[in-house]
Design a protein around this motif. Structure first.
Motif, PDB file in Angstrom:
ATOM      1  N   ARG A  88       0.830  -1.204   0.000  1.00  0.00           N
ATOM      2  CA  ARG A  88       0.000   0.000   0.000  1.00  0.00           C
ATOM      3  C   ARG A  88       0.865   1.255   0.000  1.00  0.00           C
ATOM      4  N   ARG A  89       1.923   1.244   0.834  1.00  0.00           N
ATOM      5  CA  ARG A  89       2.801   2.409   0.884  1.00  0.00           C
ATOM      6  C   ARG A  89       3.515   2.593  -0.445  1.00  0.00           C
ATOM      7  N   GLY A  90       3.898   1.466  -1.066  1.00  0.00           N
ATOM      8  CA  GLY A  90       4.572   1.555  -2.368  1.00  0.00           C
ATOM      9  C   GLY A  90       3.667   2.126  -3.424  1.00  0.00           C
ATOM     10  N   ALA A  91       2.386   1.689  -3.405  1.00  0.00           N
ATOM     11  CA  ALA A  91       1.442   2.222  -4.384  1.00  0.00           C
ATOM     12  C   ALA A  91       1.191   3.699  -4.144  1.00  0.00           C
ATOM     13  N   GLY A  92       1.075   4.073  -2.855  1.00  0.00           N
ATOM     14  CA  GLY A  92       0.854   5.481  -2.553  1.00  0.00           C
ATOM     15  C   GLY A  92       2.029   6.349  -2.941  1.00  0.00           C
ATOM     16  N   SER A  93       3.250   5.891  -2.636  1.00  0.00           N
ATOM     17  CA  SER A  93       4.429   6.685  -2.978  1.00  0.00           C
ATOM     18  C   SER A  93       4.602   6.773  -4.491  1.00  0.00           C
ATOM     19  N   GLY A  94       4.214   5.703  -5.219  1.00  0.00           N
ATOM     20  CA  GLY A  94       4.290   5.763  -6.682  1.00  0.00           C
ATOM     21  C   GLY A  94       3.363   6.815  -7.238  1.00  0.00           C
ATOM     22  N   GLY A  95       2.156   6.930  -6.640  1.00  0.00           N
ATOM     23  CA  GLY A  95       1.223   7.962  -7.080  1.00  0.00           C
ATOM     24  C   GLY A  95       1.738   9.356  -6.795  1.00  0.00           C
ATOM     25  N   LEU A  96       2.396   9.520  -5.630  1.00  0.00           N
ATOM     26  CA  LEU A  96       2.960  10.823  -5.300  1.00  0.00           C
ATOM     27  C   LEU A  96       4.086  11.206  -6.255  1.00  0.00           C
ATOM     28  N   ARG A  97       4.895  10.216  -6.640  1.00  0.00           N
ATOM     29  CA  ARG A  97       5.986  10.495  -7.563  1.00  0.00           C
ATOM     30  C   ARG A  97       5.460  10.888  -8.946  1.00  0.00           C
ATOM     31  N   ALA A  98       4.315  10.337  -9.317  1.00  0.00           N
ATOM     32  CA  ALA A  98       3.752  10.646 -10.635  1.00  0.00           C
ATOM     33  C   ALA A  98       2.972  11.957 -10.650  1.00  0.00           C
ATOM     34  N   ALA A  99       2.590  12.475  -9.479  1.00  0.00           N
ATOM     35  CA  ALA A  99       1.750  13.676  -9.409  1.00  0.00           C
ATOM     36  C   ALA A  99       2.371  14.883 -10.113  1.00  0.00           C
TER      37      ALA A  99
END
Length: 315
Positions: A16-27
């Motif tokens: 979950r943290r990996g998916a969330g951090s991936g979304g933040l990196r793509a923002a």
């Protein structure tokens, strides 16, 4: 009912943290994507197309009826552009225009910014707005207004001067360029004044107070402290003014409907417009546009290099 062991919960939470951090990196890329798309479509792509078209020419067969085919001609369009005396004269004209317009405009903008920054002026906001307002007037409208003021039969300025025994010919062959210089100075001085004035607001006020305690006058304060501190802003406005001068189009194109002393190729941009739109030679016009871009880039780089050299010498 069995409970999940810590060993199975930990990988899920990491996922979950990996998916969330991936979304933040793509923002950031999501937010910048619209600008990047518009930048590529409306700036990069037209430049690429112009450069590509400049190496081709339409060749017609037979009597020239019907369409033709584009053929690769190398640098022939550039040779033809260099051989176009009207195009070369247009470059000389805008360079002379810039040699006069840019320094005069910058001196007025700098003087006004220093005046508004001093303690000598009351009602600064009103006068700043008054100086800036001409910039809000579209260049075509500004040219029309001044065109009205330049015409002898309807201009109140010409009427007053004639009553004083002066017969001004603002649109004569020898004076029409300086009339254009006046229009541009009137239009863009305000925005350059705002840029310089904003830079003055970043100078620490303690420096002014220390200089005043030492007995420095407002003139000495401006010459020895303020101007050296805001020189980057002055160089920035100079660069923008040079680029704007080379791209001069709206004002002479508008005044051309009033006077015959402005030709269709009066400036490089007007020559390009005449070649592509009126002459129908997109390939030659592309070569001329590329040459204009190269000259603008060379002058910009030269000014930046001179600025950096000055900073290095100051250190």
């Amino acid at each position: 009912m069995t409970s999940a062991s810590p060993a199975t919960v930990a990988p899920r939470s990491r996922r979950r943290r990996g998916a969330g951090s991936g979304g933040l990196r793509a923002a950031p890329y999501v937010f910048i994507a619209p600008f990047a798309a518009l930048f590529v479509v409306f700036l990069v792509l037209p430049i690429v197309i112009a450069v590509y078209k400049s190496f081709f020419a339409v060749q017609r067969s037979g009597l020239g009826f019907g369409g033709g085919e584009e053929a690769f001609v190398g640098f022939d369009n550039y040779v033809q552009a260099f051989g176009n005396s009207e195009f070369l004269r247009a470059f000389g004209r805008v360079l002379l225009f810039g040699v006069v317009q840019v320094p005069v405009m910058l001196l007025i903008a700098l003087a006004l910014a220093l005046l508004f920054d001093s303690a000598m002026v009351r009602g600064k906001k009103f006068f700043q707005l008054s100086v800036f307002l001409p910039y809000a007037v579209p260049s075509v409208v500004a040219a029309l207004i001044w065109g009205f003021l330049y015409q002898p039969k309807v201009s109140p300025i010409v009427s007053v001067l004639q009553d004083l025994g002066v017969d001004p010919q603002f649109l004569a062959p020898g004076t029409v360029m300086w009339s254009l210089v006046n229009v541009v100075i009137w239009s863009v001085t305000g925005v350059n004044m705002i840029i310089i004035f904003s830079s003055l607001q970043t100078v620490p006020r303690e420096m002014y107070e220390a200089a005043r305690i030492d007995g420095a006058s407002e003139l000495r304060l401006a010459l020895q402290i303020k101007i050296p501190m805001i020189m980057p802003a002055v160089l920035l406005t100079t660069l923008f003014s040079i680029i704007g001068t080379l791209q001069l189009f709206n004002e002479p194109m508008t005044l051309r409907s009033i006077t015959s002393n402005i030709s269709g190729s009066y400036t490089p941009n007007m020559a390009i417009y005449q070649t592509t739109t009126l002459g129908g030679n997109l390939n030659l016009g592309s070569a001329m546009a590329v040459l204009l871009g190269i000259v603008t880039m060379i002058l910009s780089i030269a000014l930046s290099a001179a600025s950096n050299r000055r900073k290095g010498g100051a250190r």
